[in-house]
Design an enzyme around this catalytic site. Structure first.
Site, PDB file in Angstrom:
ATOM      1  N   GLY A  13      84.014 -63.653 -73.841  1.00 17.47           N
ATOM      2  CA  GLY A  13      85.001 -64.699 -73.730  1.00 17.47           C
ATOM      3  C   GLY A  13      85.211 -65.349 -72.385  1.00 17.47           C
ATOM      4  O   GLY A  13      86.296 -65.869 -72.136  1.00 17.47           O
ATOM      5  N   GLY A  14      84.220 -65.353 -71.478  1.00 12.45           N
ATOM      6  CA  GLY A  14      84.334 -66.101 -70.231  1.00 12.45           C
ATOM      7  C   GLY A  14      85.577 -65.724 -69.441  1.00 12.45           C
ATOM      8  O   GLY A  14      85.849 -64.550 -69.185  1.00 12.45           O
TER       9      GLY A  14
ATOM     10  N   THR B 118      78.984 -63.699 -75.360  1.00 13.88           N
ATOM     11  CA  THR B 118      78.671 -62.408 -74.797  1.00 13.88           C
ATOM     12  C   THR B 118      78.934 -61.370 -75.871  1.00 13.88           C
ATOM     13  O   THR B 118      79.644 -61.641 -76.825  1.00 13.88           O
ATOM     14  CB  THR B 118      79.622 -62.171 -73.587  1.00 13.88           C
ATOM     15  OG1 THR B 118      79.387 -63.181 -72.614  1.00 13.88           O
ATOM     16  CG2 THR B 118      79.435 -60.821 -72.945  1.00 13.88           C
TER      17      THR B 118
END
Length: 536
Positions: free
Chosen positions: A431-432, A349
Site C-alpha cells: 500500500g505505498g 506489493t
C-alpha cells in the site's frame, strides 16, 4: 481459506493469496522451517498474483532467529549503468516514465534476497529446525501454477482493465496477461510458461544463475532488446545484503523495521510517537487523530532524510532517540489537525509472514512497485520487471536523484515486534504511503488495545494522502467508521473524504503471524485480499 488460525504447534503462514498460503503450509508439513516456507511462498505468489509482485521486483526480510537475534535482508535493486539523467533528457522526458522499458531501470533484487535467506535457513539446521529442503521442492508448487495455469483474481481482472491504456505498449504485457487481446475475466486461467521454465532452471542451477548464469544472460539480452538501461554487468555484480534492522523501544516491547532506502524509519517513528500520547481507548478520536498526526511528523522526517544509504551522511538513529521522539510528540496538538501537503505515493506489493516451533519468525515483503510494475514481460524468462526506479527524480539536486548504481527510495517495510509479554509478532501490508499507517492501525488495535488479531485486521482503516488524479490532500476513511467520530475528525480540521467501500483495496492488504510465549502459533490476514492463514 481461513482469514485467521491459531493454536498451532509446528508452524504458521499468512499471505494475500490462498495458493501461496497453502504452498507455505505444505513446506512446513514437509519439515521445512519458516524461512523455507517463505521462499516457497515468494515464488508461488509471483506465479499466481503477478499484478502485485514478481521476481522482476525487490524484496526485504526481517528474520527473528531462535536465539533472539533479529536481522534484515535488503534487496533494493540499483539503477542500471545506462540510467543517466542525460538518457532521459535526450528522450525528451522531464520525469521518469512510469511504464515501459525506461521505467524498468533497476536490477531486480528479490531473488538475491532468496539466496541470503536460503543460507540463513541452512544455518538454522540443528537449532531446532529440520534439514534444509532443496530448491526443486520449494519451487514445485510455483512451477506447477505457472505452467498449468493460475486463476485470475478479481483484483487482477479489474486492474488489467483500469491500467490497460498505460500498459498496452509495454513489451510482452499483452501476450502475458491478456486473453485474445482482451482483459481476462475473474476466474479465467492464465499460464506463465516461460516463468515456469525459469523457476525450473533455477531449481537445478541455483539462485545465483538469475544474475550470473544462463537466466541472467537471457534477462540482460531481453532488457537490451527492449531498451532498458539495465545491463548484463549490472546483473552480474548485484548482491543483496544483510543489515542491522532499525529498532525502537515502546512500553509494549521492542519494534523492528528495515533501514534505508525503505521507509521503515517512518513506521517506527509513528508508533513511538503514538506510544507517548498515552491514548487509552481504541477507535476513539484520540486513537485515530493521534495516529494521523504521528504520520505527518514521521513522513516529514522520511521525506527529508531517507534515501540510498550510500548517500546518507550521519546516523538516522537520532530520529529514534527518546529526546527527539519526546520533542516531536510534544508538537502534536491533541485537538487540532496540523496542515499536511503530502506527496503522492502508490504501490502494489505483497507482505507475507511465517513462524515455526523453533522460534524462527519471518516478515517478508516483495514488490514490483505499481500494479504490473513497468508492464515489461521478458520473453525468454517470463520475468515481469518492476518500475521502482520511477521513484527517482531527474532533478540532480533532489534527495532521490537518479544516478547509475543508486538505490531508489522504497515504501516497502516489513515489521516485527518482540513484546514484553513474550510474544513475537511479524506483520506488514502492501500500500505505498499507506504501509506505515496500516501497520500502526493493526498494531495499536491488537497489541496496545488488545483486540483479537482477526478483529484488528478487519476493523475499518484510513489513509492520509492524495487521491489518485486529485491535487487535494485528504484523509480517506472506509465507510464503516462511526459518524460521530468522523464529525469530530472534521471539526478538528482533518480534510476527510469518505470512501464508498466498507473494505477498500486502497487501505492495503495486511497480515500478521504471532509466536506466543507458550509456543503456540497464530496467523491472520486481511479480508480485503485474496488470501488467509494456515498452520500445522
Amino acid at each position: 481459506m481461513n482469514l485467521h488460525t491459531a493454536g498451532h504447534r509446528r508452524g504458521v503462514v499468512a499471505a494475500p493469496h490462498a495458493a501461496a498460503v497453502e504452498d507455505g503450509r505444505a513446506i512446513l508439513a514437509e519439515g521445512g522451517n519458516a524461512i523455507e516456507a517463505m521462499i516457497a511462498m515468494a515464488a508461488s505468489i509471483a506465479a499466481v498474483y503477478p499484478h502485485m509482485n514478481h521476481v522482476g521486483g525487490d524484496g526485504f526480510w526481517l528474520i527473528r532467529e531462535p536465539s533472539g537475534r533479529v536481522r534484515a535482508i535488503m534487496g533494493a535493486g540499483r539503477a542500471g549503468a545506462k540510467a543517466t539523467l542525460q538518457l532521459y533528457r535526450d528522450a525528451g522526458h522531464h520525469e521518469i516514465p512510469s511504464r515501459g522499458p525506461l521505467a524498468a531501470l533497476t536490477v531486480p533484487g528479490a531473488v538475491a534476497t532468496w539466496m541470503l535467506a536460503s543460507e540463513a535457513a541452512k544455518a538454522q539446521v540443528g537449532k531446532g529446525t529440520h534439514a534444509k529442503l532443496p530448491l526443486h521442492v520449494l519451487f514445485e508448487a510455483a512451477i506447477k501454477h505457472a505452467r498449468e495455469g493460475y486463476t485470475v483474481t478479481p483484483s487482477q481482472a479489474r486492474l488489467t482493465v483500469e491500467k490497460y491504456a498505460e500498459l498496452e505498449t509495454a513489451p510482452g504485457f499483452m501476450q502475458a496477461f491478456l486473453v485474445d487481446g482482451k482483459a481476462p475475466e475473474a476466474g479465467a486461467k492464465l499460464k506463465q510458461t516461460a516463468f515456469a521454465a525459469t523457476l525450473e532452471h533455477l531449481a537445478q542451477a541455483g539462485l545465483e544463475d538469475f544474475y550470473r548464469g544462463d537466466v541472467g544472460r537471457e534477462i540482460a539480452s531481453d532488457l537490451e532488446r527492449i531498451g532498458s538501461p539495465v545491463t548484463r554487468a549490472d546483473l552480474e555484480k548485484y548482491e543483496a545484503r544483510i543489515a542491522e534492522p532499525l529498532s525502537v523501544q515502546i512500553q509494549a516491547g521492542t519494534l523492528y523495521n528495515t533501514p534505508p532506502p525503505t521507509q521503515g524509519l517512518a513506521s517506527l517513528i509513528m508508533l513511538a510517537l503514538f506510544d507517548r500520547l498515552r491514548v487509552t481507548q481504541s477507535e476513539s478520536f484520540e486513537h485515530i487523530h493521534g495516529l494521523v498526526e504521528a504520520t505527518k511528523r514521521a513522513f516529514r522526517v522520511r521525506d527529508r532524510f531517507v534515501t540510498d544509504p550510500d548517500q546518507i551522511d550521519g546516523n538516522l538513529n537520532h530520529f529514534l532517540s527518546p529526546p527527539f521522539l519526546d520533542a516531536e510528540a510534544g508538537k502534536i496538538d491533541p485537538r487540532k489537525a496540523a496542515p499536511w501537503p503530502a506527496p503522492e505515493a502508490r504501490g502494489d506489493t505483497v507482505w507475507m509472514g511465517a513462524a515455526d516451533a523453533s522460534g524462527l519468525v519471518v516478515s517478508y515483503i516483495q514488490s514490483i512497485y505499481w500494479e504490473f510494475g513497468s508492464g515489461c514481460v521478458l520473453a525468454r524468462t517470463g520475468v515481469l520487471m518492476q518500475n521502482r526506479g520511477a521513484s527517482f527524480s531527474l532533478d540532480p539536486k533532489a534527495l532521490n536523484a537518479l544516478a547509475p548504481g543508486r538505490r531508489p527510495f522504497h515504501t516497502l517495510n516489513p515489521a516485527l515486534a518482540v513484546l514484553k509479554d513474550g510474544r513475537v509478532i511479524a506483520y506488514g501490508t502492501m500500500g505505498g504511503d499507506g504501509q506505515p499507517q496500516t501497520q500502526a492501525a493493526m498494531f495499536t488495535r491488537h497489541v496496545l488495545f488488545r483486540q483479537p488479531l482477526e478483529q484488528a485486521l478487519d476493523a475499518p482503516r484510513w489513509l492520509l494522502g492524495r487521491t489518485w488524479g486529485s491535487s487535494v490532500t485528504n484523509l480517506r476513511l472506509e465507510s464503516r467508521f462511526d459518524g460521530n467520530l468522523v464529525d469530530r475528525l472534521m471539526a478538528a480540521g482533518h480534510d476527510v473524504a469518505m470512501l464508498d467501500e466498507a473494505y477498500s483495496d486502497t487501505m492495503g492488504h495486511a497480515g500478521a503471524v504471532v509466536l506466543h510465549s507458550d509456543g503456540t502459533l497464530e496467523g491472520g490476514h486481511d479480508p480485503r485480499a485474496d488470501g488467509g492463514a494456515a498452520g500445522i
